[in-house]
Design an enzyme around this catalytic site. Structure first.
Site, PDB file in Angstrom:
ATOM      1  N   THR A  18      36.731  43.153  40.814  1.00  0.00           N
ATOM      2  CA  THR A  18      35.543  43.268  40.090  1.00  0.00           C
ATOM      3  C   THR A  18      34.663  44.310  40.562  1.00  0.00           C
ATOM      4  O   THR A  18      34.546  44.762  42.000  1.00  0.00           O
ATOM      5  CB  THR A  18      34.761  42.000  40.159  1.00  0.00           C
ATOM      6  N   SER A  20      27.855  37.131  45.378  1.00  0.00           N
ATOM      7  CA  SER A  20      28.235  35.888  45.500  1.00  0.00           C
ATOM      8  C   SER A  20      29.450  35.302  46.048  1.00  0.00           C
ATOM      9  O   SER A  20      30.089  36.242  46.421  1.00  0.00           O
ATOM     10  CB  SER A  20      28.309  35.581  43.875  1.00  0.00           C
ATOM     11  N   TYR A  31      31.922  33.954  44.645  1.00  0.00           N
ATOM     12  CA  TYR A  31      32.848  34.398  44.011  1.00  0.00           C
ATOM     13  C   TYR A  31      33.119  36.005  44.302  1.00  0.00           C
ATOM     14  O   TYR A  31      34.507  36.323  44.372  1.00  0.00           O
ATOM     15  CB  TYR A  31      32.505  34.330  42.389  1.00  0.00           C
ATOM     16  N   HIS A  32      32.185  36.911  44.077  1.00  0.00           N
ATOM     17  CA  HIS A  32      32.482  38.321  44.643  1.00  0.00           C
ATOM     18  C   HIS A  32      32.996  38.452  45.988  1.00  0.00           C
ATOM     19  O   HIS A  32      33.679  39.163  46.194  1.00  0.00           O
ATOM     20  CB  HIS A  32      31.202  39.120  44.204  1.00  0.00           C
ATOM     21  N   LYS A  41      36.898  37.929  46.077  1.00  0.00           N
ATOM     22  CA  LYS A  41      37.461  39.255  45.490  1.00  0.00           C
ATOM     23  C   LYS A  41      37.762  40.297  46.526  1.00  0.00           C
ATOM     24  O   LYS A  41      38.463  41.118  46.822  1.00  0.00           O
ATOM     25  CB  LYS A  41      36.641  39.710  44.387  1.00  0.00           C
TER      26      LYS A  41
END
Length: 384
Positions: free
Chosen positions: A144, A179, A181-182, A185
């Site tokens: 991402t 976040s 989530y990031h 990644k």
């Protein structure tokens, strides 16, 4: 070539699996179907009605004569993953199998842990399975652009050359994820880079921008093949969400000042980028990073474009700047490079009036499925 699409029941994964199958690749889908469970947990649903995965695959075979293998299970289960890989024996693995929502990862501790365990452990298992039995397999991993954050310098593709105290080196570009989530990644990227350096694996990390659109040539062939279109405050992405809000007469929800600038791309370019990465694999020991987007827009600019397109179709579209639930810069410098996929032959679909019209008409068609209670953001980044 045999390509295993992990997360092939999801938004990007389903479109990619059909695209590759249509172009003669031997495709398998591996998915634990948890995305459907999360919809049930949160009480939300995609705008478009999605058939069971077995039914979708059967319909694809009926229409095209092409079969797609299906493996239902979780890649955090190493024994299952190994068994599926040995059954299918892929030449390339396309890895979409991650929890992909920043708001979902920020709901609470439980969802943060779930996101990181699912994403990081699943990818680690995959790297070990490749090391043990599939060292020549090419991993094409969806990353991402959110890994980079919004630095006040140009964003390179994965690496940056730095001169410091008279010495020079090329290093991974600094990460400022926004976040949980990031962050997951970023952990993935470090783990994959390590596996390539130490074990000689080959991998391509596609740092994707925000995807929009629903139709590809394949998903448009039949109602049963239709793709997801999320509009809710947890899984809905900006442009798709704005189009659906416009279709039902809900003001477009711009978070804060709207100056947040991001990379965007059409779902048709997502699937093509995957094919380009597969057809031009990384070398053994190489960890490549491609920035996968075609245009840069601010959230405010997108809202104005949707308002204009909606007005031309006779829709009354208002824009509301609402309190930003996220902790992020709302006005900032943003200039990211994206030449590597173009060099490989990507011919982008740029966001046009006709595409916006298509998305808006699609949203109008299914507007009776919209639950207006799910539109506004309910997840806050701020400390309670």
């Amino acid at each position: 070539m045999k390509v295993l699409v992990i997360g092939g029941d999801g938004y990007c994964g389903w479109a990619t699996a059909l695209y590759l199958s249509n172009r003669g690749y031997d495709v398998g889908i591996l998915d634990n179907l948890v995305r459907r469970h999360w919809d049930n947990e949160l009480g939300i649903a995609t705008l478009t009605p999605i058939a069971p995965i077995q039914q979708r695959i059967q319909r694809w075979q009926d229409l095209t004569g092409k079969s797609i293998d299906l493996f239902v299970g979780d890649i955090t289960n190493y024994e299952f993953l190994q068994k599926a890989l040995h059954q299918f024996e892929p030449n390339a693995i396309v890895h979409f199998g991650e929890q992909r929502s920043a708001p979902f990862s920020m709901i609470d501790r439980e969802h943060a842990v779930l996101t990181q365990v699912n994403n990081v452990v699943g990818t680690l298992n995959l790297l070990y399975a490749m090391r043990e039995d599939f060292p020549d397999c090419h991993l094409v991993k969806l990353g991402t652009m959110g890994e980079y954050g919004t630095p006040n310098i140009d964003i390179e593709e994965g690496y940056i050359t730095i001169e410091h105290n008279g010495r020079k080196d090329t290093l991974p570009y600094p990460k400022q994820p926004g976040s949980m989530y990031h962050l997951s990644k970023v952990h993935d990227s470090h783990n994959i880079h390590f596996a390539c350096r130490i074990w000689g694996l080959r991998a391509t990390d596609l740092n994707q921008g925000v995807v929009y659109g629903v139709l590809t040539e394949e998903t448009g062939m039949d109602e049963l093949l239709i793709n997801r279109l999320d509009y809710d405050g947890v899984f809905g992405t900006a442009l798709n969400r704005f189009c659906i809000q416009a279709a039902i007469g809900h003001p477009l929800t711009v978070y804060g000042k709207g100056g947040q600038t991001r990379g965007f791309l059409d779902i048709r370019d997502t699937v093509r980028c995957m094919e380009l990465a597969i057809a031009n694999p990384a070398e053994p020991g190489e960890f490549r990073v491609f920035n996968q987007f075609t245009e840069l827009f601010s959230v405010g600019d997108l809202a104005l474009m949707v308002k204009k397109a909606g007005n031309s179709l006779g829709l009354n579209v208002d824009i509301n700047n609402i309190d930003n639930p996220r902790v992020e810069k709302e006005e900032h410098y943003f200039n990211a490079k994206n030449t590597k996929l173009l060099d490989l032959g990507l011919q982008p679909h740029y966001l046009s009036d006709s595409l916006l019209d298509s998305l808006l008409n699609f949203a109008v068609k299914y507007q009776q499925r919209v639950d207006k209670k799910q539109i506004l953001p309910k997840v806050s980044w701020h400390r309670k």
